[in-house]
Design an enzyme around this catalytic site. Structure first.
Site, PDB file in Angstrom:
ATOM      1  N   ALA A  73      70.317 -26.700  89.101  1.00 52.89           N
ATOM      2  CA  ALA A  73      70.809 -28.203  89.495  1.00 52.89           C
ATOM      3  C   ALA A  73      71.526 -28.691  88.419  1.00 52.89           C
ATOM      4  CB  ALA A  73      69.971 -29.317  90.082  1.00 52.89           C
ATOM      5  N   TYR A 140      78.182 -30.248  76.827  1.00 50.84           N
ATOM      6  CA  TYR A 140      77.677 -29.769  78.242  1.00 50.84           C
ATOM      7  C   TYR A 140      76.391 -28.414  77.051  1.00 50.84           C
ATOM      8  CZ  TYR A 140      76.665 -26.060  81.419  1.00 50.84           C
ATOM      9  OH  TYR A 140      75.826 -24.571  81.673  1.00 50.84           O
ATOM     10  N   ARG A 202      84.287 -11.496  75.855  1.00 50.15           N
ATOM     11  CA  ARG A 202      83.117 -12.775  77.032  1.00 50.15           C
ATOM     12  C   ARG A 202      82.664 -11.811  76.861  1.00 50.15           C
ATOM     13  NH1 ARG A 202      85.062 -14.892  72.525  1.00 50.15           N
ATOM     14  NH2 ARG A 202      85.488 -17.209  72.952  1.00 50.15           N
TER      15      ARG A 202
END
Length: 303
Positions: A73, A140, A202
């Site tokens: 979460a 973030y 990436r």
């Protein structure tokens, strides 16, 4: 709740992209899976819970009495509109979970806390290992770094592994993420797409690889460690586009949107997965071309 004949796992954020895959993987291994969600859903054995509400978290833990907890979460979309939510959910919510586990008095076999390779920031290392010093550059990543520091305070009290997944994708990932966005353009026959710099590389994995890593780590003897979860191979956005052009049978026009181009863009990011593969040597790493084919043929849907 009665004692279970099978081992029991609790997945926070079970209704998310990763959580739904992890649920199936653990159930296939004979584990009884429960989960938490932020809002109501139709997933069996799931509880609506605010991860920052200590009373609610304690109630679920004491009800389920899990052997394993996998904490997924989080606010995970880097462009989320409210920066304070990153810290409230990702940092405060994680500490609330860990303290609730301690207060429950349960003896868990393993707790996995999902962080992110975003904590490494703009590293120029050819391969990014767990020894690289984190340099987070957005809210973030900063929230995940703070979450890791808080989690480390519980290393001597709980059998914890912190994972740092690099980019991963698959069928079911929401279209506001880059790869599903590109796949959706081709599935919908769009002639143009707005992107930033396509000459960047990436490290992409499949969501199946990531959840298999998590499931395998639950049964390892490792604890109090940080582990990269990555393929160890980088792909350019141009390669992704060319693969999808071949699958779709047409070429797409790329329009460079300056809003998507970062001045400090790192050209190549490749993860070092040697620590993970030493612990779990039999993980199957799916090639990106196969991942893209699955997504193109099997569809895209929101979480």
């Amino acid at each position: 709740m009665d004692s279970h004949s099978k081992p029991t796992a609790l997945i926070t954020g079970i209704d998310g992209f990763t959580g739904q895959y992890l649920k199936k993987t653990l159930e296939n291994q004979g584990i009884c899976v429960f989960g938490t969600t932020h809002s109501r859903c139709n997933i069996k054995n799931s509880y609506v819970m605010d991860i920052t509400d200590s009373l609610a978290v304690s109630k679920v833990i004491n009800l389920v009495k899990p052997d394993y907890i996998i904490h997924l979460a989080a606010i995970s979309f880097v462009a989320h509109s409210d920066p304070t939510e990153f810290y409230r959910v990702n940092v405060v919510g994680t500490e609330c979970l860990l303290q609730s586990i301690i207060d429950s008095g349960l003896s868990l076999r393993k707790v996995i806390i999902s962080s992110s390779a975003n904590v490494y920031g703009n590293s120029s290392a050819e391969q990014i290992s767990e020894n690289i010093s984190p340099e987070p550059v957005n809210h973030y990543a900063c929230s995940k770094m703070a979450m890791e520091k808080i989690t480390a305070n519980y290393f001597n009290r709980l059998p914890i592994i912190i994972t740092r997944p690099f980019n991963y994708t698959g069928v079911g990932q929401a279209e506001h993420f880059l790869v599903p966005k590109i796949v959706a353009h081709f599935k919908n026959g769009k002639k143009k797409i707005e992107l930033g710099n396509t000459d960047v590389y990436r490290d992409f994995s499949s969501v199946e690889f990531v959840v298999q890593a998590y499931a395998s780590l639950l049964n390892s003897d490792v604890k109090s460690e940080i582990i990269n979860v990555c393929s160890g191979h980088s792909y350019s956005l141009q390669e992704i586009i060319e693969t999808l052009e071949e699958l779709a049978g047409y070429k797409i026009e790329i329009c460079v949107n300056s809003d998507f181009v970062r001045a400090d863009e790192v050209k190549k990011i490749t993860g070092d997965n040697s620590k993970l593969l030493t612990i779990v040597p039999k993980l199957y790493i799916k090639k990106l071309a196969r991942i893209l084919e699955d997504m193109y043929l099997n569809g895209i849907k929101d979480d």
